[in-house]
Design a protein around this motif. Structure first.
Motif, PDB file in Angstrom:
ATOM      1  N   VAL A  92      84.266  25.181  57.396  1.00 48.50           N
ATOM      2  CA  VAL A  92      85.092  26.179  56.717  1.00 48.50           C
ATOM      3  C   VAL A  92      86.140  25.441  55.882  1.00 48.50           C
ATOM      4  N   VAL A 113      89.470  25.881  53.902  1.00 49.91           N
ATOM      5  CA  VAL A 113      90.571  26.862  53.858  1.00 49.91           C
ATOM      6  C   VAL A 113      91.690  26.330  52.988  1.00 49.91           C
ATOM      7  N   VAL A 142      95.524  26.728  52.714  1.00 48.62           N
ATOM      8  CA  VAL A 142      96.632  27.268  53.511  1.00 48.62           C
ATOM      9  C   VAL A 142      97.897  27.222  52.680  1.00 48.62           C
ATOM     10  N   GLN A 154      98.785  25.502  62.023  1.00 48.52           N
ATOM     11  CA  GLN A 154      98.284  26.809  61.610  1.00 48.52           C
ATOM     12  C   GLN A 154      96.768  26.873  61.709  1.00 48.52           C
ATOM     13  N   ARG A 210      95.462  27.211  65.156  1.00 44.87           N
ATOM     14  CA  ARG A 210      95.536  28.596  65.641  1.00 44.87           C
ATOM     15  C   ARG A 210      94.391  29.439  65.064  1.00 44.87           C
ATOM     16  N   MET A 211      94.085  29.219  63.795  1.00 43.28           N
ATOM     17  CA  MET A 211      92.949  29.955  63.195  1.00 43.28           C
ATOM     18  C   MET A 211      91.658  29.665  63.952  1.00 43.28           C
ATOM     19  N   GLU A 266      91.714  31.388  67.335  1.00 45.53           N
ATOM     20  CA  GLU A 266      91.695  32.853  67.292  1.00 45.53           C
ATOM     21  C   GLU A 266      90.456  33.424  66.618  1.00 45.53           C
ATOM     22  N   LEU A 267      89.865  32.674  65.699  1.00 50.20           N
ATOM     23  CA  LEU A 267      88.769  33.281  64.929  1.00 50.20           C
ATOM     24  C   LEU A 267      87.603  32.348  64.603  1.00 50.20           C
ATOM     25  N   LEU A 268      87.917  31.141  64.145  1.00 46.66           N
ATOM     26  CA  LEU A 268      86.850  30.354  63.509  1.00 46.66           C
ATOM     27  C   LEU A 268      85.844  29.767  64.489  1.00 46.66           C
TER      28      LEU A 268
END
Lengths: 82, 82
Positions: free
Chosen positions: A41, A43, A45, A58, A61-62, A65-67
């Motif tokens: 991915v 990204v 930022v 950051q 955390r991504m 939480e999601l990736l």
């Protein structure tokens, strides 16, 4: 700040996609050992202070939480220019 | 010799998966710009001479023949230890 996250199946976790690619490569005549397939991915930022520590935190955390799925995947964060 | 191939959608090619991830990250409160999702393939190549030029050439052929779709994807080869 741009970053690339590399997400891979953890060692010991079955990777059917990797096995399929391995089989196909061998059929094509390539002498390959283990093959593992993951995701990446890219990204962008928006970090106020342009601080790479902040960006890394950051993105971590991504990932959590999601990736990525921490049960079966490991991830590696590469910040551009670092 | 181990190598990692990073496969990304080319610039200008729609990336619905990246857009979905971008939307989800924003909903979670992350200030992200463009997000692109690609694949990564870790390959173990059996190179006789252990030459990195040979390994790179072999992996380039794997990409062209199987791993990537050159019409819509670009790839980057990273040899371990180089």
């Amino acid at each position: 700040m741009r970053a690339t996250v590399l997400i891979r199946p953890k060692q010991g976790i079955l990777d059917p996609q990797g096995e399929a690619v391995q089989g196909s490569l061998r059929k094509l005549g390539f002498a390959v050992g283990q093959v593992r397939v993951g995701r990446l991915v890219d990204v962008e930022v928006e970090v106020e202070a342009n601080g790479s520590d902040d960006a890394r935190a950051q993105i971590k955390r991504m990932c959590d939480e999601l990736l990525a799925n921490p049960l079966i995947e490991s991830y590696e964060i590469r910040l551009e220019g670092s």
